[in-house]
Design a protein around this motif. Structure first.
Motif, mmCIF file in Angstrom:
data_model
loop_
_atom_site.group_PDB
_atom_site.id
_atom_site.type_symbol
_atom_site.label_atom_id
_atom_site.label_comp_id
_atom_site.label_asym_id
_atom_site.label_seq_id
_atom_site.Cartn_x
_atom_site.Cartn_y
_atom_site.Cartn_z
ATOM 1 N N LEU A 21 1.491 3.782 -3.187
ATOM 2 C CA LEU A 21 1.160 5.209 -3.132
ATOM 3 C C LEU A 21 2.376 6.076 -3.452
ATOM 4 O O LEU A 21 2.267 7.064 -4.189
ATOM 5 C CB LEU A 21 0.589 5.567 -1.758
ATOM 6 N N LEU B 224 3.112 5.909 -7.120
ATOM 7 C CA LEU B 224 2.146 6.734 -7.839
ATOM 8 C C LEU B 224 2.500 8.217 -7.717
ATOM 9 O O LEU B 224 2.524 8.946 -8.710
ATOM 10 C CB LEU B 224 0.735 6.479 -7.302
ATOM 11 N N LEU B 225 2.795 8.670 -6.509
ATOM 12 C CA LEU B 225 3.163 10.074 -6.301
ATOM 13 C C LEU B 225 4.448 10.438 -7.035
ATOM 14 O O LEU B 225 4.538 11.505 -7.666
ATOM 15 C CB LEU B 225 3.309 10.370 -4.809
ATOM 16 N N VAL C 240 0.840 -1.203 0.000
ATOM 17 C CA VAL C 240 0.000 0.000 0.000
ATOM 18 C C VAL C 240 0.874 1.253 0.000
ATOM 19 O O VAL C 240 0.712 2.136 -0.856
ATOM 20 C CB VAL C 240 -0.952 0.000 1.216
#
Length: 183
Positions: free
Chosen positions: A39, A42-43, A35
């Protein structure tokens, strides 16, 4: 593996490797990393995509090639180099679960290596802060190395800003060595 023999539970690439690894791992730490790492990936991907778009827009209408082309290429390559070690633990664990089955200790070790790499990115940013820099038109000094983390900050400030990328390079190499040792 053909499409007929692949199960619906199999993964087919980068995006589907994250839920696959999350579902198949027995390590809670690794599930947390899927997770958090997803994230962050992705950022970082968004940040480097925006940097590439800004670089392209600033050089629009200028002569093709030369320094502008180098900068655009450099942004893409650096983005790739930064993001790959974030997603690598998930891809390696998913691959191992699909091929031979994995152990919670392997998953946990790669999660720790991935979290260590994420921490090293932050440490690199701290180490790269120059002694003085301009902020809103004013010259500002970097924060002093005081408090609980004062010794760590002093050590990071002692690293020349140009050498700060060595920190995540060492962390990425350590993650690769963890994988090689435990596979």
């Amino acid at each position: 593996m053909s499409a007929e023999t692949a199960s619906a539970d199999d993964y087919s690439g980068l995006l589907t490797a994250f839920p696959y690894a999350f579902r198949h791992s027995d390590s809670r730490l690794f599930r947390l990393y899927t997770v958090v790492g997803g994230l962050f990936a992705l950022l970082l991907g968004i940040a480097f995509t925006l940097a590439a778009i800004i670089s392209i827009s600033q050089s629009a209408g200028l002569a093709v090639g030369g320094t502008d082309a180098f900068v655009r290429t450099f942004v893409v390559i650096v983005g790739f180099i930064v993001v790959v070690p974030v997603v690598a633990p998930v891809l390696l664990v998913a691959r191992r679960h699909r091929r031979e089955g994995s152990t919670p200790s392997y998953d946990r070790a790669l999660a720790l290596a991935g979290l260590g790499y994420l921490l090293s990115l932050y440490l690199m940013l701290v180490a790269s802060i120059p002694e003085t820099f301009a902020l809103d038109g004013e010259t500002v000094a970097r924060p002093p190395a005081t408090g609980l983390f004062g010794p760590v900050l002093s050590l990071l400030y002692a690293i020349p800003p140009i050498a700060s990328p060595v920190i995540p390079v060492v962390a990425a190499a350590a993650g690769w060595l963890v994988h090689r040792r435990l596979r």
